[in-house]
Design an enzyme around this catalytic site. Structure first.
Site, PDB file in Angstrom:
ATOM      1  N   ARG A 145       0.693  -1.176  -0.041  1.00  0.00           N
ATOM      2  CA  ARG A 145       0.068  -0.225   0.088  1.00  0.00           C
ATOM      3  C   ARG A 145       0.980   1.188   0.019  1.00  0.00           C
ATOM      4  O   ARG A 145       0.182   2.276  -0.107  1.00  0.00           O
ATOM      5  CB  ARG A 145      -0.838   0.027   1.189  1.00  0.00           C
ATOM      6  CG  ARG A 145      -2.099  -1.054   0.954  1.00  0.00           C
ATOM      7  CD  ARG A 145      -3.060  -1.115   2.200  1.00  0.00           C
ATOM      8  NE  ARG A 145      -4.128  -2.193   1.857  1.00  0.00           N
ATOM      9  CZ  ARG A 145      -3.857  -3.288   1.948  1.00  0.00           C
ATOM     10  NH1 ARG A 145      -2.955  -3.984   2.473  1.00  0.00           N
ATOM     11  NH2 ARG A 145      -4.938  -4.171   1.519  1.00  0.00           N
TER      12      ARG A 145
ATOM     13  N   THR B 120      -5.331  -7.337  13.572  1.00  0.00           N
ATOM     14  CA  THR B 120      -4.211  -7.106  12.763  1.00  0.00           C
ATOM     15  C   THR B 120      -4.167  -5.488  12.483  1.00  0.00           C
ATOM     16  O   THR B 120      -5.375  -4.923  11.986  1.00  0.00           O
ATOM     17  CB  THR B 120      -4.157  -7.978  11.474  1.00  0.00           C
ATOM     18  OG1 THR B 120      -5.149  -7.954  10.658  1.00  0.00           O
ATOM     19  CG2 THR B 120      -3.646  -9.377  11.881  1.00  0.00           C
TER      20      THR B 120
ATOM     21  N   ASN C 116     -10.364  -7.361  11.934  1.00  0.00           N
ATOM     22  CA  ASN C 116     -11.411  -8.169  12.514  1.00  0.00           C
ATOM     23  C   ASN C 116     -10.897  -9.039  13.585  1.00  0.00           C
ATOM     24  O   ASN C 116      -9.735  -9.386  13.689  1.00  0.00           O
ATOM     25  CB  ASN C 116     -11.971  -9.043  11.266  1.00  0.00           C
ATOM     26  CG  ASN C 116     -10.874  -9.839  10.350  1.00  0.00           C
ATOM     27  OD1 ASN C 116     -10.176  -9.292   9.823  1.00  0.00           O
ATOM     28  ND2 ASN C 116     -10.811 -11.141  10.843  1.00  0.00           N
TER      29      ASN C 116
ATOM     30  N   ASP D 145     -16.282  -9.706  10.257  1.00  0.00           N
ATOM     31  CA  ASP D 145     -14.973  -9.455   9.523  1.00  0.00           C
ATOM     32  C   ASP D 145     -14.960  -7.984   9.054  1.00  0.00           C
ATOM     33  O   ASP D 145     -14.727  -7.517   8.184  1.00  0.00           O
ATOM     34  CB  ASP D 145     -14.822 -10.080   8.124  1.00  0.00           C
ATOM     35  CG  ASP D 145     -13.564  -9.962   7.238  1.00  0.00           C
ATOM     36  OD1 ASP D 145     -12.504  -9.558   7.986  1.00  0.00           O
ATOM     37  OD2 ASP D 145     -13.476  -9.757   6.117  1.00  0.00           O
TER      38      ASP D 145
HETATM   39 CA    CA Z   1     -10.344  -8.825   7.420  1.00  0.00          CA
END
Ligand code: CA
Length: 609
Positions: free
Chosen positions: A138, A256, A276, A327
């Protein structure tokens, strides 16, 4: 005073004048980063400025002349199979970018001519099974004379900006532990701050700070508590452990850190979004019969955290999705702004969340100010006034019987970039406003290290009724849009029918423009005030599109972005990205490129001269 001393002063003054004339930052230090974006000529940090506004004061390109934009040059990135999600950086007449398999390049910002290229030679066979969601990066960071690059295999490298030679290398995480590095590192007080991806594998989330000059780790902040039989790493984790049940630490827990981050040097706070919970259903992650699981929010999954750059000590947290089962990463772009709300000046932090709500928080305290749905939302009935805690629909607490919920698992807004224009007061982001996914717990779930461990029954047919929806009324056929959102009133000001939760994104400028890169390969410019489309071009790359940036060199304003996926190469040499793909076989699929557009270009010959 000697003549020589005068001469030295003259040289220094001349140097300063030269720097001012070319608007180039001589050294990218903490002071330069604090003013990043103010001049607009360069792009020194991922979000243009530390507040991550992606608002450029450049106004050579305006609503009156944007239709004269043409391709100035294009640089071939190499065709190695993966999207281009990175925000390029611009410094000292050079564009720095990172592409698939963490290959880093530097090109002349005027011509696209390559200055250097560095391949970290990732072991692709070993790492590919650990990459959940595309061979992507990214972005990177700039500090002093170094480019700081996240390598997808868990290394962090500082490269000499002039030559691409490695200055230092450190290890953030190992792919054999199911971690990869995909996010853009940020700089705060001489430290490199970065987190690791891996939430779908069920890992323990964390983010780190490293000394930017040496690569030595200064601190690590784990985002979820570990084994409570061992000492907690910090007081915040002790508090968090009380919100978990069962033996969660054996399956990682998740949270994370892989995308959104911002830094306020005046408040001395770094802001971080966490992902998540892992596995996805809370009943598999933090098990136990009710009421044992009641009031188990699973801190700090799906949260926005504020920490001190010196120590990593947590100052506040806000958890948009307590006890996440959907999620709903809260990793989307975090943007800082000063707004007047109810007649009072507020220092805020904003996020267009994957969960479908747009959040405005007080960034000093983390207090919830407001939140409203910008997409079709069924998992919650709304947010509690005062706290922002979601009022979760009972139907959304799924078990083995499948239920369809909105937004879907890609999210209402995910990794596409957003921008905030202080002149219009609007935030511009792309969204999937009408998408649902089915959720059902996999009854046969067993945790398997090294594999995806979402814990969902795939292909389940919904048997439970859809909960009622909130959010803007549906417009026929519109699923993906660009939204111009007023964060003060929490209302949509205008929309355009092009966008999506992932890929591309927006940039806004003092030329009263919004530039958008669309996931389908289009490059569009709008009037920032009313959303009128003023320019549109199809790049013919069609997929894997990255976010737009702008810069000024030799008095000309450019708008640049990367795009294209290409295909995985067949030869080893091309696989390492050591040479750009120019063979007929690889150009059959639109080869990934870095494009740069400028007014009235008469040079569309491509970058590799
Ligand atoms: Ca995820």
């Amino acid at each position: 005073m000697s003549v020589r001393r005068f001469a030295v002063i003259g040289v220094i003054a001349g140097g300063l004048l030269a720097c001012l004339a070319s608007a180039q930052t001589p050294v990218v230090d903490d002071a330069a980063l604090r003013h990043a974006g103010a001049g607009g000529a360069e792009w020194l940090t991922n979000g243009l400025d530390l507040a991550e506004t992606r608002y450029s004061p450049l106004k050579h390109i305006t609503t009156a002349n944007v239709d004269r934009l043409r391709l100035g040059w294009a640089y071939e990135l190499a065709s190695s199979g993966g999207g281009q999600l990175a925000t390029p950086l611009v410094w000292n007449g050079t564009i720095y970018g990172i592409t698939n398999w963490s290959v880093v390049f530097a090109v002349d910002a005027r011509t696209g001519k390559e200055r250097w290229r560095w391949d970290p030679e990732v072991n692709q066979t070993a790492v590919r099974p650990k990459v959940c969601c595309g061979v992507v990066n990214r972005g990177m960071a700039l500090y002093k004379n170094m480019i700081i690059a996240p390598i997808i295999d868990g290394r962090l490298d500082a490269l000499d900006a002039d030559t691409g030679k490695v200055v230092w290398e450190t290890r953030v995480a190992f792919p054999q532990d199911d971690y990869t590095l995909t996010m853009a590192p940020r700089i705060a007080k001489g430290k490199v701050v970065i987190g690791a991806s891996g939430g779908e594998y069920a890992v323990r989330g964390f983010f780190d700070a490293y000394d930017a000059m040496t690569g030595r780790r200064a601190w690590r902040f784990y985002t979820v508590p570990g084994d409570p039989g061992k000492p907690f790493e910090n007081p915040a984790l002790k508090k968090a452990a009380a919100t978990w049940s069962g033996d969660w630490w054996k399956r990682g827990g998740g949270a994370t850190v892989w995308d959104g981050m911002a830094y306020d040097p005046e408040l001395d706070l770094i802001y971080v979004g966490t992902g998540n919970g892992a596995p996805w259903p809370q009943s598999l992650r933090s098990p136990g019969a009710k009421p044992e699981r009641e009031n188990k929010d699973n801190l700090y999954v799906c949260s926005i955290l504020a920490v001190r750059p010196d120590t990593g000590a947590m100052v506040w947290y806000f958890q948009p999705v307590p006890g996440d089962s959907w999620d709903f990463d809260s990793t989307q772009q975090l943007t800082l702004a000063n707004l007047t709300i109810n007649g009072k000046p507020r220092k805020v932090i904003m996020q267009a969340s994957k969960n479908g709500f747009f959040y405005v928080l007080d960034r000093l305290t983390g207090a919830f100010i407001s939140g409203q749905p910008f997409a079709r939302v069924t998992w919650a009935k709304g947010l509690e006034p005062g706290t922002g805690r979601p009022i979760v629909n009972p139907e959304a607490e799924y078990g083995r019987d499948a239920v369809e919920l909105f937004p879907n698992q890609v999210g209402a807004h995910a990794s596409s970039t957003m921008s905030f224009n202080p002149n219009t007061g609007l935030v511009y982001f792309t969204a999937t406003i009408d998408g649902g996914s089915n959720y059902a717990v996999n009854p046969d779930f067993t945790y398997q290290p090294g594999r995806h461990n979402e814990g969902l029954a795939r292909g389940a047919t919904p048997t439970r009724p859809r909960p009622p929806a909130i959010g803007p009324p549906a417009v026929d056929g519109q699923r993906t849009v660009l939204l111009a959102w007023d964060p003060v009133t929490q209302t949509e000001r205008w929309r355009a029918p092009a966008g999506g939760a992932r890929f591309g994104g927006t940039l806004t400028t003092a030329g009263n423009l919004v530039f958008q890169v669309v996931p389908d390969g289009r490059f569009i410019a709008y009037d920032a005030g009313n959303g009128k489309k003023l320019f549109e071009l199809q790049t013919e790359t069609h997929t894997g599109m990255g976010p737009p940036i702008t810069y000024l060199v030799d008095g000309k304003q450019y708008v640049a972005f990367m795009g294209g996926v290409g295909q995985p190469p067949t030869s080893t040499a091309a696989g390492r990205g050591s040479s750009p793909a120019t063979s007929p076989s690889s150009t059959a699929v639109s080869s990934p490129k870095l494009f740069s557009f400028v007014l009235d270009s008469n040079n569309a010959s491509g970058g590799r001269e």
